[in-house]
Scaffold this active site. Structure first.
Site, mmCIF file in Angstrom:
data_model
loop_
_atom_site.group_PDB
_atom_site.id
_atom_site.type_symbol
_atom_site.label_atom_id
_atom_site.label_comp_id
_atom_site.label_asym_id
_atom_site.label_seq_id
_atom_site.Cartn_x
_atom_site.Cartn_y
_atom_site.Cartn_z
ATOM 1 N N LEU A 1 0.833 -1.200 0.000
ATOM 2 C CA LEU A 1 0.000 0.000 0.000
ATOM 3 C C LEU A 1 0.873 1.258 0.000
ATOM 4 C CD1 LEU A 1 -2.559 -1.116 2.750
ATOM 5 C CD2 LEU A 1 -2.761 -1.391 0.271
ATOM 6 N N PRO A 2 1.648 1.479 -1.054
ATOM 7 C CA PRO A 2 2.461 2.702 -1.089
ATOM 8 C C PRO A 2 1.548 3.930 -1.113
ATOM 9 C CG PRO A 2 2.558 1.558 -3.202
ATOM 10 C CD PRO A 2 1.783 0.685 -2.267
ATOM 11 N N HIS A 3 1.978 4.981 -0.451
ATOM 12 C CA HIS A 3 1.161 6.195 -0.414
ATOM 13 C C HIS A 3 2.053 7.406 -0.216
ATOM 14 C CE1 HIS A 3 1.392 4.419 3.618
ATOM 15 N NE2 HIS A 3 1.425 5.651 4.084
ATOM 16 N N ALA A 4 1.539 8.536 -0.657
ATOM 17 C CA ALA A 4 2.322 9.776 -0.557
ATOM 18 C C ALA A 4 1.397 10.974 -0.626
ATOM 19 C CB ALA A 4 3.344 9.839 -1.698
#
Length: 154
Positions: free
Chosen positions: A64-67
């Site tokens: 779950l990459p997030h930015a």
């Protein structure tokens, strides 16, 4: 918050293989750019910066990459199913084949957290992940992700 609010059909893709975690981040950013107009180079930089704080591979083949991205006005999602899993430094040390990335406005405190909770909770469902892995077609994946699970039996 629902998957319908987070995800456009054109933000769902099946990728044969990513040579590395960094290459996967580029694939995510390019998809975010084409679907939402998010600048790809900024997205890669923001994703890699977030990864440096700790890997976003949550286990069982899911990441779950997030930015946070300056200049966007709502939380956007990107979904990638990898036909060949990639090493992601996940908590269980297993390679990743299901990736749901989130991009949030810089000041999107609670909305970002709600989106992350929705995606995390949904992708902890082994039956949903099995269904996603069994359907390597972007339009089918979009339908599976956006179907109303609240009316289904627990």
């Amino acid at each position: 918050m629902t998957f319908l609010e987070l995800l456009k059909p054109q933000a769902v893709k099946v990728v044969a293989a990513a040579s590395s975690k960094k290459r996967l981040m580029h694939d995510i950013a390019e998809l975010a750019e084409s679907a939402y107009g998010i600048h790809a180079a900024s997205a890669v930089e923001a994703l890699m910066e977030r990864e440096s704080l700790g890997p976003t591979g949550v286990g069982h083949g899911v990441a779950l990459p997030h930015a946070r991205i300056p200049g966007i006005d709502q939380v956007h999602g990107v979904f990638i199913l990898l036909e060949k899993p990639v090493e992601f430094e996940a908590v269980d040390r297993q390679p990743v084949d299901i990736v749901f990335a989130l991009f949030a406005p810089e000041d999107a405190g609670v909305e970002h957290l709600k989106a992350l909770a929705l995606v995390s909770r949904s992708l902890r469902d082994a039956a949903l992940c099995t269904k996603l892995r069994a359907n390597p077609d972007p339009s089918t994946l979009y339908a599976v992700l956006t179907e109303d699970r609240s009316s289904q039996a627990a």
